[in-house]
Design an enzyme around this catalytic site. Structure first.
Site, PDB file in Angstrom:
ATOM      1  N   SER A   5       0.821  -1.211   0.000  1.00 55.35           N
ATOM      2  CA  SER A   5       0.000   0.000   0.000  1.00 55.35           C
ATOM      3  C   SER A   5       0.856   1.262   0.000  1.00 55.35           C
ATOM      4  O   SER A   5       1.779   1.391   0.810  1.00 55.35           O
ATOM      5  CB  SER A   5      -0.903   0.010   1.228  1.00 55.35           C
ATOM      6  OG  SER A   5      -1.526   1.268   1.348  1.00 55.35           O
TER       7      SER A   5
ATOM      8  N   HIS B 148     -19.942   3.689   7.519  1.00 57.96           N
ATOM      9  CA  HIS B 148     -21.070   3.694   6.579  1.00 57.96           C
ATOM     10  C   HIS B 148     -21.685   2.290   6.624  1.00 57.96           C
ATOM     11  O   HIS B 148     -20.977   1.303   6.797  1.00 57.96           O
ATOM     12  CB  HIS B 148     -20.570   4.043   5.171  1.00 57.96           C
ATOM     13  CG  HIS B 148     -21.631   3.997   4.105  1.00 57.96           C
ATOM     14  ND1 HIS B 148     -22.907   4.501   4.282  1.00 57.96           N
ATOM     15  CD2 HIS B 148     -21.599   3.524   2.832  1.00 57.96           C
ATOM     16  CE1 HIS B 148     -23.602   4.332   3.161  1.00 57.96           C
ATOM     17  NE2 HIS B 148     -22.840   3.735   2.269  1.00 57.96           N
TER      18      HIS B 148
ATOM     19  N   ASP C 143     -28.466   7.897   3.000  1.00 55.87           N
ATOM     20  CA  ASP C 143     -27.218   8.299   2.355  1.00 55.87           C
ATOM     21  C   ASP C 143     -27.281   8.020   0.849  1.00 55.87           C
ATOM     22  O   ASP C 143     -26.964   8.876   0.034  1.00 55.87           O
ATOM     23  CB  ASP C 143     -26.061   7.531   3.001  1.00 55.87           C
ATOM     24  CG  ASP C 143     -24.708   7.984   2.509  1.00 55.87           C
ATOM     25  OD1 ASP C 143     -24.300   9.103   2.880  1.00 55.87           O
ATOM     26  OD2 ASP C 143     -24.065   7.250   1.739  1.00 55.87           O
TER      27      ASP C 143
ATOM     28  N   SER D 102     -32.503  38.863  -4.658  1.00 54.04           N
ATOM     29  CA  SER D 102     -33.426  39.984  -4.890  1.00 54.04           C
ATOM     30  C   SER D 102     -34.877  39.508  -4.746  1.00 54.04           C
ATOM     31  O   SER D 102     -35.165  38.312  -4.846  1.00 54.04           O
ATOM     32  CB  SER D 102     -33.214  40.541  -6.297  1.00 54.04           C
ATOM     33  OG  SER D 102     -33.701  39.599  -7.250  1.00 54.04           O
TER      34      SER D 102
HETATM   35  P1  NAD Z   1     -10.704   6.183   0.860  1.00 57.96           P
HETATM   36  O1  NAD Z   1     -10.952   5.696  -0.518  1.00 57.96           O
HETATM   37  O2  NAD Z   1     -10.396   7.622   1.077  1.00 57.96           O
HETATM   38  O3  NAD Z   1      -9.498   5.367   1.519  1.00 57.96           O
HETATM   39  C1  NAD Z   1      -9.406   3.999   1.477  1.00 57.96           C
HETATM   40  C2  NAD Z   1      -8.146   3.490   2.140  1.00 57.96           C
HETATM   41  O4  NAD Z   1      -8.201   2.067   2.105  1.00 57.96           O
HETATM   42  C3  NAD Z   1      -6.852   3.884   1.447  1.00 57.96           C
HETATM   43  O5  NAD Z   1      -5.914   4.165   2.470  1.00 57.96           O
HETATM   44  C4  NAD Z   1      -6.405   2.630   0.720  1.00 57.96           C
HETATM   45  O6  NAD Z   1      -5.035   2.518   0.765  1.00 57.96           O
HETATM   46  C5  NAD Z   1      -6.998   1.531   1.561  1.00 57.96           C
HETATM   47  N1  NAD Z   1      -7.372   0.345   0.782  1.00 57.96           N
HETATM   48  C6  NAD Z   1      -7.964   0.292  -0.440  1.00 57.96           C
HETATM   49  N2  NAD Z   1      -8.192  -0.996  -0.802  1.00 57.96           N
HETATM   50  C7  NAD Z   1      -7.722  -1.748   0.221  1.00 57.96           C
HETATM   51  C8  NAD Z   1      -7.663  -3.141   0.457  1.00 57.96           C
HETATM   52  N3  NAD Z   1      -8.152  -4.000  -0.443  1.00 57.96           N
HETATM   53  N4  NAD Z   1      -7.108  -3.572   1.613  1.00 57.96           N
HETATM   54  C9  NAD Z   1      -6.640  -2.710   2.540  1.00 57.96           C
HETATM   55  N5  NAD Z   1      -6.664  -1.364   2.365  1.00 57.96           N
HETATM   56  C10 NAD Z   1      -7.203  -0.909   1.225  1.00 57.96           C
HETATM   57  O7  NAD Z   1     -11.966   5.740   1.741  1.00 57.96           O
HETATM   58  P2  NAD Z   1     -12.907   6.678   2.631  1.00 57.96           P
HETATM   59  O8  NAD Z   1     -13.610   7.668   1.757  1.00 57.96           O
HETATM   60  O9  NAD Z   1     -12.162   7.138   3.812  1.00 57.96           O
HETATM   61  O10 NAD Z   1     -14.028   5.613   3.050  1.00 57.96           O
HETATM   62  C11 NAD Z   1     -13.839   4.722   4.141  1.00 57.96           C
HETATM   63  C12 NAD Z   1     -15.202   4.489   4.781  1.00 57.96           C
HETATM   64  O11 NAD Z   1     -15.673   5.702   5.331  1.00 57.96           O
HETATM   65  C13 NAD Z   1     -16.276   4.028   3.807  1.00 57.96           C
HETATM   66  O12 NAD Z   1     -17.106   3.119   4.469  1.00 57.96           O
HETATM   67  C14 NAD Z   1     -17.024   5.302   3.485  1.00 57.96           C
HETATM   68  O13 NAD Z   1     -18.365   5.075   3.076  1.00 57.96           O
HETATM   69  C15 NAD Z   1     -16.977   5.978   4.843  1.00 57.96           C
HETATM   70  N6  NAD Z   1     -17.177   7.434   4.862  1.00 57.96           N
HETATM   71  C16 NAD Z   1     -16.441   8.236   4.068  1.00 57.96           C
HETATM   72  C17 NAD Z   1     -16.601   9.604   4.146  1.00 57.96           C
HETATM   73  C18 NAD Z   1     -15.761  10.544   3.302  1.00 57.96           C
HETATM   74  O14 NAD Z   1     -15.938  11.729   3.425  1.00 57.96           O
HETATM   75  N7  NAD Z   1     -14.836  10.080   2.469  1.00 57.96           N
HETATM   76  C19 NAD Z   1     -17.512  10.169   5.061  1.00 57.96           C
HETATM   77  C20 NAD Z   1     -18.218   9.310   5.903  1.00 57.96           C
HETATM   78  C21 NAD Z   1     -18.039   7.949   5.792  1.00 57.96           C
END
Ligand code: NAD
Ligand code: MG
Length: 355
Positions: free
Chosen positions: A57, A113, A196, A257
């Site tokens: 990673s 989520h 959502d 306006s």
């Molecule tokens: P992201 O895409 O920003 O980050 C994903 C991370 O996971 C990266 O560090 C990547 O290296 C790692 N990754 C990817 N594939 C992988 C694998 N197969 N094995 C191990 N690591 C892996 O994700 P995010 O947006 O932070 O989303 C994470 C969770 O948070 C999700 O459930 C999303 O719905 C939720 N969420 C996101 C937000 C947001 O603003 N982005 C807000 C609320 C909730």
């Protein structure tokens, strides 16, 4: 305790017993938008944190540079009492399959989520707690607010309470994240997931993109210049939305306006009419009956053919070309404080394998 002027319980720091997380080890799987914020805020709050990332990673160096210990997801989960699932939603089922043997009775599986739990893509063992703390902000703001001594509101949900203390533990996690400084609103996995998906499809991402393009096309087809159509139908959205964000519809109507207010109040409902309401109800039904989830899971398994094609068509829309040239005139807008800083943007997640 909880506030009575909301329909749901809302928790604050005084409702939380931090001992529910202070003596635990939390594995944060993923170091993207949410992962980097959760890992650093928890660690700065004194919680024992280990980040779980694949050997290859590209996020590893970022997590290590931030002073965190990094292991593989499996190793991190084996050490942890709480496993926070913050890899992309589409990658979560395979990551879960790898770490499931490391979940001991009484451990917690923590989400931001509800998609995979609600639609049965992850079926956790019955002897673990399954909870959600979902900050209502992108990760860089969750981190920045924490550093500024402020909080980001979050949603809390309990799907499975094997230990009897799942809610208290989730609240302690939210407290260590800084979210209880603002307020933690209780919901369910079902409600969080379905609202959502509906919101992003019908109003936020899908709805507003189609509204913008249709308005732009209507003007250009009638012979107006693309530049004027872009300003009216895309550029000014931010000004209007900022007012709504700050003070609701009233602040928006107050600020425009009287002519705009009268025209908007009379013509808005002629455009977004009962046919649109029926379309929205259909979109909601496909969310509720699982049709959308089934389609999206199959689309991922097929390597996303429709997704790629639609993304490309969207990129080729004329409004994108006009917009790119006009936005160059607004280069100063990049420096706005609410944007991600260049440093924050650099920490963007690596693109996951299926992206
Ligand atoms: P992201 O895409 O920003 O980050 C994903 C991370 O996971 C990266 O560090 C990547 O290296 C790692 N990754 C990817 N594939 C992988 C694998 N197969 N094995 C191990 N690591 C892996 O994700 P995010 O947006 O932070 O989303 C994470 C969770 O948070 C999700 O459930 C999303 O719905 C939720 N969420 C996101 C937000 C947001 O603003 N982005 C807000 C609320 C909730
Ligand atoms: Mg364990």
């Amino acid at each position: 305790m909880t506030e009575t002027d909301f329909t749901q319980p809302v928790y604050h720091e005084s409702d939380v017993d931090r001992r529910h997380v202070d003596d635990k080890t939390v594995a944060v799987l993923g170091y993207g938008s949410q992962g980097h914020a959760h890992a650093q805020n928890l660690a700065d709050s004194g919680v024992d944190v280990v980040v779980g990332l694949r050997e290859d990673s590209s996020s590893r160096s970022a997590a290590e540079a931030d002073g965190l210990r990094v292991e593989t997801p499996t190793q991190a989960a084996s050490e942890a009492d709480v496993v926070s699932m913050l890899v992309p939603d589409t990658a979560q089922p395979s990551v879960f399959a790898a770490i499931e043997p490391e979940l001991d009775a009484g451990d917690t599986l923590q989400f931001a989520h509800g998609f995979n739990i609600h639609y049965g893509q992850i079926e956790p063992p019955e002897d673990v707690d399954v909870t959600m703390i979902a900050p209502k902000s992108p990760g860089h703001l969750v981190r920045r607010n924490y550093e500024n001594g402020e909080g980001t509101p979050a949603l809390l949900a309990v799907y499975q309470d094997a230990t009897g203390s799942a809610r208290q533990e989730a609240l302690a996690y939210a407290h260590a994240l800084g979210c209880a400084r603002a307020g933690v609103v209780e919901t369910t996995f079902r409600e969080e997931t379905e609202t959502d998906l509906f919101g992003e499809q019908a109003v936020l991402c899908g709805g507003i993109a189609e509204l913008t393009k249709m308005g732009y096309e209507t003007l250009v087809d009638a012979g107006y210049s693309p530049e004027m159509a872009y300003f009216e139908c895309m550029n000014e959205i931010k000004l209007i939305v900022d007012l709504m964000y700050e003070g609701g519809l009233a602040a928006m109507w107050d600020s425009v306006s009287d002519t705009a207010e009268y025209g908007g109040l009379t013509r808005g409902e002629a455009v977004i009419d009962d046919a649109v309401r029926e379309n929205m109800e259909e979109v909601l039904e496909e969310v509720q009956n699982g049709q959308f989830a089934t389609e999206w899971v199959a689309e991922n398994q097929a390597n996303r053919p429709s997704y790629r094609q639609r993304r490309k068509a969207e990129q080729n829309h004329e409004i994108e070309d006009v917009g790119e040239r006009l936005r160059a005139l607004f280069a100063w807008a990049d420096e706005e404080t609410n944007e991600e800083t260049a440093e924050e943007r650099e920490r963007e997640p690596e693109v996951s394998a299926d992206d």
